[in-house]
Design an enzyme around this catalytic site. Structure first.
Site, PDB file in Angstrom:
ATOM      1  N   ASP A 158      62.342  14.880  26.317  1.00  0.00           N
ATOM      2  CA  ASP A 158      61.318  14.867  25.270  1.00  0.00           C
ATOM      3  C   ASP A 158      61.508  13.680  24.315  1.00  0.00           C
ATOM      4  OD1 ASP A 158      59.183  16.648  25.010  1.00  0.00           O
ATOM      5  OD2 ASP A 158      60.504  18.326  24.502  1.00  0.00           O
TER       6      ASP A 158
ATOM      7  N   LYS B 181      53.248  21.907  32.952  1.00  0.00           N
ATOM      8  CA  LYS B 181      54.452  21.084  33.152  1.00  0.00           C
ATOM      9  C   LYS B 181      55.198  21.544  34.392  1.00  0.00           C
ATOM     10  CE  LYS B 181      54.835  19.990  28.245  1.00  0.00           C
ATOM     11  NZ  LYS B 181      55.434  20.270  26.928  1.00  0.00           N
TER      12      LYS B 181
ATOM     13  N   GLN C 106      59.920  23.967  24.453  1.00  0.00           N
ATOM     14  CA  GLN C 106      58.546  23.832  23.970  1.00  0.00           C
ATOM     15  C   GLN C 106      58.476  24.158  22.478  1.00  0.00           C
ATOM     16  OE1 GLN C 106      56.050  22.586  25.809  1.00  0.00           O
ATOM     17  NE2 GLN C 106      54.513  22.836  24.215  1.00  0.00           N
TER      18      GLN C 106
HETATM   19  N1  GUN Z   1      54.677  20.837  21.638  1.00  0.00           N
HETATM   20  C1  GUN Z   1      53.631  19.987  21.555  1.00  0.00           C
HETATM   21  N2  GUN Z   1      53.921  18.820  22.150  1.00  0.00           N
HETATM   22  C2  GUN Z   1      55.176  18.921  22.621  1.00  0.00           C
HETATM   23  C3  GUN Z   1      56.023  18.034  23.337  1.00  0.00           C
HETATM   24  O1  GUN Z   1      55.682  16.889  23.655  1.00  0.00           O
HETATM   25  N3  GUN Z   1      57.259  18.526  23.642  1.00  0.00           N
HETATM   26  C4  GUN Z   1      57.662  19.776  23.284  1.00  0.00           C
HETATM   27  N4  GUN Z   1      58.893  20.145  23.619  1.00  0.00           N
HETATM   28  N5  GUN Z   1      56.892  20.611  22.615  1.00  0.00           N
HETATM   29  C5  GUN Z   1      55.664  20.189  22.292  1.00  0.00           C
END
Ligand code: GUN
Length: 296
Positions: A120, A53, A97
């Site tokens: 998100d 990311k 995350q």
């Molecule tokens: N963990 C797995 N997928 C995601 C996501 O799309 N966003 C976040 N913040 N954590 C995750």
């Protein structure tokens, strides 16, 4: 043989456009989209996702900040960090995350992010907008948003008359995916571990989305001839390779078997994953524009 939906190529095309738009935003408004990613603990998969990311954010020309906290961090300390990011004018998007360590209340954390910085799409304000059909107004969770673009590429924006089956009911994927498909006029079924005869339900789907986290659960006999199959699973399995064991990523769908029956299938890796990251960039760029009252 079905079409392989190349998520990596699609993501690269969209990322290139985001990079251009970011450059124009800088030139015309002196504005640089800022993304803060927060990671707690040492989970290996999360480390990889966060690195990807950040790398993509930098490649798009964003201001990218990572906050890595130890697994022992207290909930209050994490809330204080989010509070400071909420008030930081250089940060337009905040992502914490998941999963978080067990002693931290995930809901409390996700709901503490300002809805306007919730790239998100996990805040109840954004979930509410999405489920009310105000999809253009909401920040839509990145994985289902990416899946939807791939479905649109195959079938167009209007899914009237199509049946869609989503396997999995998580807040991150299953539920928002179903809301997006419904907003596109599909007739939607959500299945989960308590659904009897999943295979039979799946076989009725013109659009089949698998998001369960079980390697190769969806066999060729689960797929309706001519269906579009979207594989959200990212499972780490061990395989034998030249007498040696090694780790390999694989999806929830038996890709080779599905390719014999479907019209189009996303591979793992190279399908949903890259699109998820690109949708995060798209949400962050949009958040920056919205916070400054700039129209796209
Ligand atoms: N963990 C797995 N997928 C995601 C996501 O799309 N966003 C976040 N913040 N954590 C995750």
């Amino acid at each position: 043989m079905a079409t392989r939906i190349d998520g990596k190529a699609m993501a690269a095309t969209i990322s290139a456009r985001i990079t251009e738009e970011t450059s124009a935003l800088k030139q015309q408004h002196g504005l640089v989209p800022g993304l803060a990613v927060v990671i707690v603990g040492e989970d290996a998969a999360s480390q990889v996702y966060v690195r990807n990311k950040q790398r993509t954010a930098e490649a798009c020309g964003f201001h990218s900040v990572k906050h890595a906290l130890p697994a022992t961090v207290g909930e209050d300390e994490l809330l204080e960090l989010i509070d400071s990011l909420n008030g930081d004018a250089a940060i337009h998007g905040i992502l914490v995350q998941l999963p978080l360590p067990g002693h931290i209340d995930e809901t409390r954390i996700t709901q503490s992010i300002l809805p306007s910085k919730d790239v998100d799409g996990f805040h109840y304000v954004n979930i509410g907008k999405l489920t009310a059909g105000a999809t253009r107004d909401a920040f839509v969770p990145c994985t289902p948003a990416g899946c939807m673009l791939m479905i649109e590429e195959q079938l167009g924006k209007d899914l009237s008359g199509k049946t869609a089956v989503v396997i999995g009911r998580s807040n991150i994927v299953g539920k928002p995916m179903a809301a997006l498909l419904l907003a596109a006029n599909a007739t939607v079924t959500i299945c989960h571990s308590r659904t009897p005869d999943l295979a039979a339900v799946a076989r009725g789907a013109d659009v089949l989305v698998a998001a369960v986290g079980r390697p190769h659960m969806v066999g060729g006999d689960w797929v309706k001839p001519g269906a579009v199959v979207i594989d959200v699973g990212i499972n780490r399995i061990e395989i034998e390779d030249g007498g040696e064991k090694r780790a390999k990523l694989t999806g929830d769908v038996d890709y080779d078997a599905a390719m014999e029956v479907a019209a189009a299938v996303t591979p793992v890796p190279g399908g949903v994953g890259p699109m998820t990251i690109t949708m995060l960039m798209s949400n962050t760029l949009r958040a920056a524009r919205l916070q400054h009252g700039i129209d796209a």
